[in-house]
Motif scaffolding. Structure first.
Motif, PDB file in Angstrom:
ATOM      1  N   GLY A  16      11.679  -4.128  13.160  1.00 36.24           N
ATOM      2  CA  GLY A  16      12.429  -4.259  11.988  1.00 36.24           C
ATOM      3  C   GLY A  16      12.330  -3.379  11.061  1.00 36.24           C
ATOM      4  O   GLY A  16      13.287  -2.650  10.307  1.00 36.24           O
ATOM      5  N   THR A  17      11.152  -3.149  10.607  1.00 36.49           N
ATOM      6  CA  THR A  17      10.574  -2.368   9.570  1.00 36.49           C
ATOM      7  C   THR A  17      11.002  -0.755  10.016  1.00 36.49           C
ATOM      8  O   THR A  17      11.600  -0.028   8.891  1.00 36.49           O
ATOM      9  N   ASP A  18      10.720  -0.465  11.153  1.00 38.07           N
ATOM     10  CA  ASP A  18      10.943   0.862  11.419  1.00 38.07           C
ATOM     11  C   ASP A  18      12.825   1.057  11.454  1.00 38.07           C
ATOM     12  O   ASP A  18      12.957   2.072  11.040  1.00 38.07           O
ATOM     13  N   ALA A  19      13.344   0.353  11.949  1.00 38.10           N
ATOM     14  CA  ALA A  19      14.856   0.072  11.913  1.00 38.10           C
ATOM     15  C   ALA A  19      15.549   0.274  10.405  1.00 38.10           C
ATOM     16  O   ALA A  19      16.245   1.244  10.298  1.00 38.10           O
ATOM     17  N   VAL A  20      14.925  -0.387   9.606  1.00 32.19           N
ATOM     18  CA  VAL A  20      15.368  -0.220   8.127  1.00 32.19           C
ATOM     19  C   VAL A  20      15.035   1.024   7.528  1.00 32.19           C
ATOM     20  O   VAL A  20      15.625   1.699   6.881  1.00 32.19           O
ATOM     21  N   ARG A  21      13.634   1.395   7.846  1.00 27.25           N
ATOM     22  CA  ARG A  21      13.163   2.561   7.206  1.00 27.25           C
ATOM     23  C   ARG A  21      13.850   3.931   7.869  1.00 27.25           C
ATOM     24  O   ARG A  21      14.592   4.641   7.084  1.00 27.25           O
ATOM     25  N   THR A  22      14.591   3.832   8.969  1.00 24.88           N
ATOM     26  CA  THR A  22      15.363   4.895   9.704  1.00 24.88           C
ATOM     27  C   THR A  22      16.620   5.014   8.995  1.00 24.88           C
ATOM     28  O   THR A  22      17.057   5.974   8.627  1.00 24.88           O
ATOM     29  N   LEU A  23      17.353   3.743   8.881  1.00 22.65           N
ATOM     30  CA  LEU A  23      18.683   3.730   8.153  1.00 22.65           C
ATOM     31  C   LEU A  23      18.597   4.261   6.890  1.00 22.65           C
ATOM     32  O   LEU A  23      19.419   4.917   6.383  1.00 22.65           O
ATOM     33  N   ALA A  24      17.574   3.674   5.946  1.00 22.22           N
ATOM     34  CA  ALA A  24      17.348   4.020   4.637  1.00 22.22           C
ATOM     35  C   ALA A  24      17.353   5.557   4.478  1.00 22.22           C
ATOM     36  O   ALA A  24      17.712   6.267   3.740  1.00 22.22           O
ATOM     37  N   ARG A  25      16.350   6.275   5.383  1.00 23.16           N
ATOM     38  CA  ARG A  25      16.288   7.686   5.333  1.00 23.16           C
ATOM     39  C   ARG A  25      17.519   8.366   5.654  1.00 23.16           C
ATOM     40  O   ARG A  25      17.797   9.306   4.805  1.00 23.16           O
ATOM     41  N   TRP A  26      18.333   7.827   6.566  1.00 19.25           N
ATOM     42  CA  TRP A  26      19.668   8.510   6.786  1.00 19.25           C
ATOM     43  C   TRP A  26      20.843   8.393   5.447  1.00 19.25           C
ATOM     44  O   TRP A  26      21.362   8.954   5.036  1.00 19.25           O
ATOM     45  N   LEU A  27      20.382   7.146   4.987  1.00 26.55           N
ATOM     46  CA  LEU A  27      21.456   6.801   3.597  1.00 26.55           C
ATOM     47  C   LEU A  27      20.964   7.711   2.631  1.00 26.55           C
ATOM     48  O   LEU A  27      21.957   8.104   1.764  1.00 26.55           O
ATOM     49  N   ILE A  28      19.875   7.776   2.461  1.00 29.33           N
ATOM     50  CA  ILE A  28      19.166   8.767   1.213  1.00 29.33           C
ATOM     51  C   ILE A  28      19.566  10.113   1.726  1.00 29.33           C
ATOM     52  O   ILE A  28      20.380  10.969   0.622  1.00 29.33           O
ATOM     53  N   ARG A  29      19.178  10.799   2.740  1.00 26.60           N
ATOM     54  CA  ARG A  29      19.055  12.160   3.185  1.00 26.60           C
ATOM     55  C   ARG A  29      20.688  12.873   3.267  1.00 26.60           C
ATOM     56  O   ARG A  29      21.080  13.722   2.821  1.00 26.60           O
ATOM     57  N   GLU A  30      21.566  11.821   4.132  1.00 24.78           N
ATOM     58  CA  GLU A  30      22.671  12.256   4.542  1.00 24.78           C
ATOM     59  C   GLU A  30      24.019  11.821   3.842  1.00 24.78           C
ATOM     60  O   GLU A  30      24.757  12.568   3.662  1.00 24.78           O
ATOM     61  N   ARG A  31      23.852  10.613   3.192  1.00 21.77           N
ATOM     62  CA  ARG A  31      24.886  10.279   2.541  1.00 21.77           C
ATOM     63  C   ARG A  31      24.641  10.262   1.056  1.00 21.77           C
ATOM     64  O   ARG A  31      25.367  10.080   0.344  1.00 21.77           O
ATOM     65  N   GLY A  32      23.484  10.682   0.497  1.00 19.85           N
ATOM     66  CA  GLY A  32      22.931  11.042  -0.843  1.00 19.85           C
ATOM     67  C   GLY A  32      22.967   9.902  -1.664  1.00 19.85           C
ATOM     68  O   GLY A  32      22.969   9.891  -2.958  1.00 19.85           O
ATOM     69  N   TYR A  33      22.680   8.415  -1.244  1.00 16.20           N
ATOM     70  CA  TYR A  33      22.445   7.512  -2.215  1.00 16.20           C
ATOM     71  C   TYR A  33      20.953   7.815  -2.716  1.00 16.20           C
ATOM     72  O   TYR A  33      19.889   8.212  -2.216  1.00 16.20           O
ATOM     73  N   HIS A  34      20.910   7.073  -4.054  1.00 21.31           N
ATOM     74  CA  HIS A  34      19.605   7.424  -4.799  1.00 21.31           C
ATOM     75  C   HIS A  34      19.096   5.950  -4.794  1.00 21.31           C
ATOM     76  O   HIS A  34      18.086   5.691  -5.190  1.00 21.31           O
ATOM     77  N   ARG A  35      19.901   4.886  -4.374  1.00 18.79           N
ATOM     78  CA  ARG A  35      19.333   3.427  -4.648  1.00 18.79           C
ATOM     79  C   ARG A  35      20.025   2.820  -3.564  1.00 18.79           C
ATOM     80  O   ARG A  35      21.117   2.869  -3.005  1.00 18.79           O
ATOM     81  N   LEU A  36      19.153   1.841  -2.781  1.00 17.32           N
ATOM     82  CA  LEU A  36      19.688   1.024  -1.894  1.00 17.32           C
ATOM     83  C   LEU A  36      19.177  -0.348  -2.022  1.00 17.32           C
ATOM     84  O   LEU A  36      18.218  -0.696  -2.646  1.00 17.32           O
ATOM     85  N   THR A  37      20.093  -1.536  -1.446  1.00 18.04           N
ATOM     86  CA  THR A  37      19.635  -2.860  -1.834  1.00 18.04           C
ATOM     87  C   THR A  37      19.426  -3.714  -0.462  1.00 18.04           C
ATOM     88  O   THR A  37      20.191  -3.144   0.536  1.00 18.04           O
ATOM     89  N   ILE A  38      18.519  -4.541  -0.481  1.00 17.88           N
ATOM     90  CA  ILE A  38      18.558  -5.598   0.530  1.00 17.88           C
ATOM     91  C   ILE A  38      18.301  -7.129   0.091  1.00 17.88           C
ATOM     92  O   ILE A  38      18.125  -7.042  -1.000  1.00 17.88           O
ATOM     93  N   ASP A  39      19.104  -7.973   0.547  1.00 13.95           N
ATOM     94  CA  ASP A  39      19.055  -9.307   0.177  1.00 13.95           C
ATOM     95  C   ASP A  39      18.567 -10.610   1.049  1.00 13.95           C
ATOM     96  O   ASP A  39      19.609 -11.311   1.140  1.00 13.95           O
ATOM     97  N   PRO A  40      17.519 -10.614   1.529  1.00 14.40           N
ATOM     98  CA  PRO A  40      17.146 -11.659   2.244  1.00 14.40           C
ATOM     99  C   PRO A  40      17.173 -13.068   1.614  1.00 14.40           C
ATOM    100  O   PRO A  40      17.167 -12.958   0.397  1.00 14.40           O
ATOM    101  N   ALA A  41      17.058 -14.279   2.360  1.00 17.22           N
ATOM    102  CA  ALA A  41      16.876 -15.213   1.887  1.00 17.22           C
ATOM    103  C   ALA A  41      15.911 -15.283   1.040  1.00 17.22           C
ATOM    104  O   ALA A  41      14.662 -14.873   1.664  1.00 17.22           O
ATOM    105  N   ALA A  42      15.440 -15.967   0.047  1.00 20.58           N
ATOM    106  CA  ALA A  42      14.292 -15.844  -0.982  1.00 20.58           C
ATOM    107  C   ALA A  42      13.346 -16.427  -0.279  1.00 20.58           C
ATOM    108  O   ALA A  42      12.025 -15.955  -0.398  1.00 20.58           O
ATOM    109  N   ASP A  43      13.288 -17.506   0.811  1.00 20.28           N
ATOM    110  CA  ASP A  43      12.309 -18.088   1.571  1.00 20.28           C
ATOM    111  C   ASP A  43      12.130 -17.418   3.010  1.00 20.28           C
ATOM    112  O   ASP A  43      11.126 -18.028   3.766  1.00 20.28           O
TER     113      ASP A  43
END
Length: 172
Positions: free
Chosen positions: A100-127
């Motif tokens: 899961g860490t690898d998948a999130v990191r892979t998508l995050a890299r793509w969103l930053i490098r290819e889509r040009g986002y400077h900020r990403l969010t994620i919102d898991p349940a607090a527990d």
């Protein structure tokens, strides 16, 4: 905790295949729906996720050629608040293996490098401590608790969510 803002239905189609250290992300196809439907109904997954209305807004997460879950992103394109959000679920038999860490990191890299986002969010349940630990490994940092944020599928009541974000230069 999943959001219903999976983005535009055609946004995943322009991605192609993304390769992480161990996983591959690719747009879902009709043949993936039964497998993803089974995974999202596993008790360990269903505790955090409701069954999506549409799997077409997701990317299949593959490990050794096998579908092990799905990941999706949403985009806020207003120039004043531009950012992207990520959500993911994996089959319970693959929890705790770093996939899961690898998948999130892979998508995050793509969103930053290819889509040009400077900020990403994620919102898991607090527990959802396992998810939070995984997202921290990518570089996400807690921003704050969102009170009574989403349905707790175990109790039917409301559950707090943890808003986490990642700035482009913090990607681990």
């Amino acid at each position: 905790m999943n959001s219903d803002s999976g983005g535009d239905s055609d946004q995943q189609g322009d991605i192609g295949e993304l390769r992480g250290a161990s996983v591959v992300l690719r747009p879902t196809v009709d043949a993936d729906i039964a497998t993803l439907g089974r995974i999202v109904r596993e008790p360990e997954v269903a505790a955090w996720w409701s069954v999506p209305d549409d799997y077409q807004d997701m990317l299949a997460v593959l490990f050794d050629g096998e579908i092990i879950g799905a990941i999706q992103f949403s985009e806020e394109t207003d120039p004043e608040f531009r950012h992207a959000g990520i959500d993911i679920f994996l089959t319970a038999e693959r929890h705790g293996q770093g996939l899961g860490t690898d998948a999130v990191r892979t998508l995050a890299r793509w969103l930053i490098r290819e889509r040009g986002y400077h900020r990403l969010t994620i919102d898991p349940a607090a527990d959802n401590t396992a998810a939070i630990r995984s997202y921290r490994k990518v570089g996400f940092k807690p921003v704050g608790i969102m009170r009574a944020y989403g349905r707790d599928h175990r109790t039917g009541g409301w559950a707090d969510g943890l808003l986490m974000d990642l700035l482009a230069d913090e990607l681990a």
